[in-house]
Motif scaffolding. Structure first.
Motif, short mmCIF file in Angstrom:
data_model
loop_
_atom_site.label_atom_id
_atom_site.label_comp_id
_atom_site.label_asym_id
_atom_site.label_seq_id
_atom_site.Cartn_x
_atom_site.Cartn_y
_atom_site.Cartn_z
N GLY A 1 0.82 -1.21 0.00
CA GLY A 1 0.00 0.00 0.00
C GLY A 1 0.85 1.25 0.00
O GLY A 1 0.64 2.18 -0.80
N MET A 2 1.84 1.28 0.88
CA MET A 2 2.72 2.44 0.98
C MET A 2 3.50 2.63 -0.32
O MET A 2 3.62 3.75 -0.84
CB MET A 2 3.68 2.23 2.13
CG MET A 2 4.24 3.50 2.70
SD MET A 2 5.63 3.09 3.73
CE MET A 2 6.84 2.61 2.52
N THR B 1 1.23 4.10 -3.05
CA THR B 1 1.01 5.54 -2.89
C THR B 1 2.22 6.33 -3.35
O THR B 1 2.10 7.29 -4.12
CB THR B 1 0.73 5.84 -1.41
OG1 THR B 1 -0.29 4.97 -0.96
CG2 THR B 1 0.31 7.26 -1.23
N PHE C 1 2.53 6.35 -7.11
CA PHE C 1 1.66 7.30 -7.80
C PHE C 1 2.20 8.72 -7.68
O PHE C 1 2.16 9.49 -8.64
CB PHE C 1 0.24 7.22 -7.26
CG PHE C 1 -0.54 6.11 -7.86
CD1 PHE C 1 -0.64 5.99 -9.23
CD2 PHE C 1 -1.18 5.15 -7.08
CE1 PHE C 1 -1.35 4.96 -9.80
CE2 PHE C 1 -1.89 4.12 -7.63
CZ PHE C 1 -1.97 4.03 -9.00
N LEU C 2 2.72 9.04 -6.49
CA LEU C 2 3.30 10.38 -6.33
C LEU C 2 4.46 10.57 -7.30
O LEU C 2 4.57 11.60 -7.99
CB LEU C 2 3.78 10.57 -4.90
CG LEU C 2 2.71 10.85 -3.88
CD1 LEU C 2 3.30 10.95 -2.50
CD2 LEU C 2 2.04 12.16 -4.22
N ALA D 1 3.29 10.99 -10.77
CA ALA D 1 2.71 12.32 -10.98
C ALA D 1 3.81 13.34 -11.23
O ALA D 1 3.71 14.17 -12.14
CB ALA D 1 1.88 12.72 -9.76
N PHE D 2 4.89 13.28 -10.42
CA PHE D 2 5.97 14.26 -10.60
C PHE D 2 6.68 14.05 -11.93
O PHE D 2 7.02 15.01 -12.63
CB PHE D 2 6.96 14.16 -9.45
CG PHE D 2 6.43 14.69 -8.16
CD1 PHE D 2 5.86 15.95 -8.10
CD2 PHE D 2 6.48 13.93 -7.01
CE1 PHE D 2 5.36 16.44 -6.92
CE2 PHE D 2 5.98 14.42 -5.83
CZ PHE D 2 5.41 15.66 -5.77
N GLU E 1 5.56 12.56 -14.66
CA GLU E 1 4.68 12.74 -15.80
C GLU E 1 4.51 14.22 -16.14
O GLU E 1 4.25 14.57 -17.29
CB GLU E 1 3.32 12.12 -15.44
CG GLU E 1 2.34 12.02 -16.52
CD GLU E 1 0.99 11.69 -15.92
OE1 GLU E 1 0.27 10.91 -16.54
OE2 GLU E 1 0.67 12.20 -14.84
N ALA E 2 4.68 15.09 -15.12
CA ALA E 2 4.47 16.53 -15.34
C ALA E 2 5.32 17.03 -16.49
O ALA E 2 4.88 17.86 -17.29
CB ALA E 2 4.78 17.29 -14.06
N LEU F 1 3.83 16.20 -19.74
CA LEU F 1 2.61 16.96 -19.97
C LEU F 1 2.93 18.40 -20.35
O LEU F 1 2.22 19.00 -21.17
CB LEU F 1 1.73 16.92 -18.73
CG LEU F 1 1.20 15.52 -18.48
CD1 LEU F 1 0.49 15.45 -17.15
CD2 LEU F 1 0.25 15.12 -19.58
N ILE F 2 4.01 18.94 -19.78
CA ILE F 2 4.41 20.29 -20.19
C ILE F 2 4.80 20.26 -21.67
O ILE F 2 4.43 21.16 -22.44
CB ILE F 2 5.55 20.79 -19.30
CG1 ILE F 2 5.01 21.06 -17.90
CG2 ILE F 2 6.16 22.06 -19.86
CD1 ILE F 2 6.07 21.25 -16.88
N PHE G 1 3.53 18.30 -23.81
CA PHE G 1 2.26 18.19 -24.54
C PHE G 1 1.59 19.55 -24.68
O PHE G 1 1.04 19.89 -25.75
CB PHE G 1 1.33 17.20 -23.83
CG PHE G 1 -0.03 17.12 -24.41
CD1 PHE G 1 -0.24 16.46 -25.60
CD2 PHE G 1 -1.10 17.73 -23.80
CE1 PHE G 1 -1.49 16.40 -26.16
CE2 PHE G 1 -2.36 17.67 -24.34
CZ PHE G 1 -2.56 17.00 -25.53
#
Lengths: 186, 88, 255
Positions: free
Chosen positions: B59-60, B63, B66-67, B70-71, B73-74, B77-78, B80
């Motif tokens: 679980g840890m 989490t 995903f964090l 997210a960092f 992938e940014a 996305l920029i 994009f």
């Protein structure tokens, strides 16, 4: 060809957007936020978040907490009941064990009593038997001694007579007896 | 061949600019996707390794994964967004 | 033939919408609907008998509450952060309900593919986490933020600039762009494959060959729609968990 392109431009996007026709104005770039969208979304979110914070969430959470508390207390009472039932079972088992031990002790006592009686009877019988055997043996010994004495005296008579016949005089009874005893003992 | 020649002749300055914008938009997005692609692959692979090694910490790890995604992938996305801005 | 007849529409024509009435367009409609649906769900859930096992709408609401509590707050902020659950829950529900119209037939427009909602939410989160930091740590929040503990004095100017940019400027920017660009990319992908399908079906030449081929982009469209279901959830989750991380980090600098 041209008609195909035109047709394409009136494509699925248009079908899909039946509710609202798209604009043809293309002044702002695609990533520029539009003020009207901003206002409406701010209003919507702020109302939602405030209602959530002060009304909807506390209500829901209170219900959840109450139910969880209920479940927890029911769990605890079930645990308590289970442990009391366990104690009762243990109590019952202890009683059963005590009764079993008592019964076993009584059986054991009866058995040992019986055994003792049996032993006593056996000893009595054995004693009687051995006494009888001793008496019989004594009788036999006496008979045998008597017979032996008779033989002794008869042999002594015969020996005395034989000596008288051979020597002409009667040997003394003591000597004869002694000789006979020696011979018979040999 | 004649058609291409025709096309080349037809290209005026505005078309040239649009073509340049389109190709540089493609480059911008393509280049921006390389690093995050490698990064996310590495990150998820390591996370799966960690979860397989210690399933009780899954679980840890998830989490945190995903964090990290997210960092990472940014950046893509920029790229994009830049693609949208200069290409379309 | 396809290459010639297929052309992507102007980007604004798939993103910008005419007003339904004065200053109220489709995006605003979706945003308002998200708020109303969220309120309705939690209102109905709150109305139901709380003592029984949850069913239906109450089950949905309680599941989402527990998801926020166990999946987000406890993982990132710990027990102290449970007070933030209502805010994070409304953030999550609102973003999710704004994302999900992107895949609902006949609506098919994620409200978060426009800049307004992501930007507003990211700025709100920015204000909140900086406010929390200033409230919990006072003026030391600023120094703690730009100089993580244990930085040598010689490096302080450089690290200060880098940390200031990354914590104060890049965070809201990346929050915005992450949500916005993900939903926009999904929307453009769906539009692309819908257009491909349509252009194959309505092809005017080689119809015998091209019409059956439309099944390929259509299959991809279905697959991408399913993928967008996941993305809609994941982006709401990531926005919420990053908010929780930022708020938790501002409240407790040692974490």
């Amino acid at each position: 060809m041209h008609s195909a392109v035109v047709h394409l431009h009136g494509s699925l996007v248009h079908l899909v957007s039946a509710a609202a026709e798209e604009t043809v104005s293309k002044d702002p770039g695609p990533i520029v936020p539009e003020l009207k969208e901003l206002y409406w979304s701010i209003g919507s979110f702020v109302v939602f978040a405030l209602l959530m914070r002060f009304w909807l969430f506390p209500k829901l959470k209170k219900g959840m907490d109450a139910r969880y508390e209920g479940i927890r207390s029911a769990h605890e009472s079930a645990d308590a009941e289970r442990s009391s039932a366990r104690a009762e079972v243990a109590d019952y088992e202890a009683q059963v064990a005590a009764i079993k031990a008592e019964a076993a002790r009584e059986v054991e006592a009866a058995r040992s009593t019986l055994e003792a009686e049996r032993q006593a009877k056996l000893a009595e019988v054995n004693a009687k038997l051995s006494a009888q055997r001793a008496a019989a043996a004594a009788d036999a010994q006496a008979e045998r001694d008597a017979a032996r004495d008779q033989i002794h005296s008869a042999v002594a008579d015969v020996a005395g007579l034989a000596g008288e016949l051979a020597t002409g005089r009667r040997p003394s009874a003591d000597v004869v007896t002694k000789v006979v005893s020696e011979v018979m003992a040999r | 061949m004649e058609a291409f020649a025709h096309l080349v002749n037809e290209l005026n300055a505005a078309d040239q600019k649009a073509a340049n914008a389109a190709s540089s938009a493609g480059f911008a997005y393509g280049l921006a996707a390389i690093g995050p692609g490698i990064g996310i692959g590495y990150l998820v692979g390591k996370s799966v390794e960690a979860m397989a090694r210690q399933p009780e910490a899954a679980g840890m790890v998830r989490t945190t994964m995903f964090l990290g995604i997210a960092f990472t992938e940014a950046l893509a996305l920029i790229g994009f967004v830049v693609f949208i801005l200069i290409g379309l | 033939m396809i290459a010639e007849s297929f052309s992507f529409p102007e980007i604004n024509s798939i993103l910008r919408w005419q007003d339904l009435f004065v200053s109220f367009n489709k995006i605003a409609l979706i945003a308002v609907a998200a708020g109303v649906i969220g309120i309705a769900v939690f209102l109905l859930a709150g109305r139901k008998d709380a003592s029984k096992a949850p069913k239906g709408v109450r089950n949905l609401a309680e599941t989402s509450v527990e998801f926020i509590e166990n999946g987000i707050v406890m993982q990132t902020m710990g027990k102290d952060g449970l007070g933030w659950t209502p805010f994070l829950l409304s953030l999550f529900v609102f973003i999710y309900l704004c994302n999900v119209p992107g895949i609902i037939p006949l609506i098919q427009m994620p409200a978060t593919a426009r800049m307004a909602i992501p930007m507003f939410l990211a700025l709100l989160v920015w204000v909140i986490y900086n406010g929390v930091g200033l409230k919990h740590q006072g003026i030391k929040y600023i120094t703690n933020t730009i100089w993580p503990p244990g930085v040598p004095v010689a490096l302080k100017p450089l690290v200060g600039i880098i940390e200031f940019i990354s914590n104060i400027i890049v965070r809201p920017f990346s929050l915005t762009v992450r949500l916005f660009a993900n939903m926009l990319a999904g929307h453009i992908l769906l539009v692309t494959f819908a257009l491909l399908t349509q252009s194959l079906i309505t092809a005017e030449t080689m119809q015998l060959m091209l019409k059956p081929m439309a099944i390929l982009p259509f299959g991809m469209l279905v697959f991408l729609t399913a993928f967008e279901v996941l993305v809609a959830f994941l982006q709401a989750y990531i926005f919420t968990i990053l908010t929780a991380v930022y708020i938790g980090g501002a409240a407790h600098p040692e974490h």
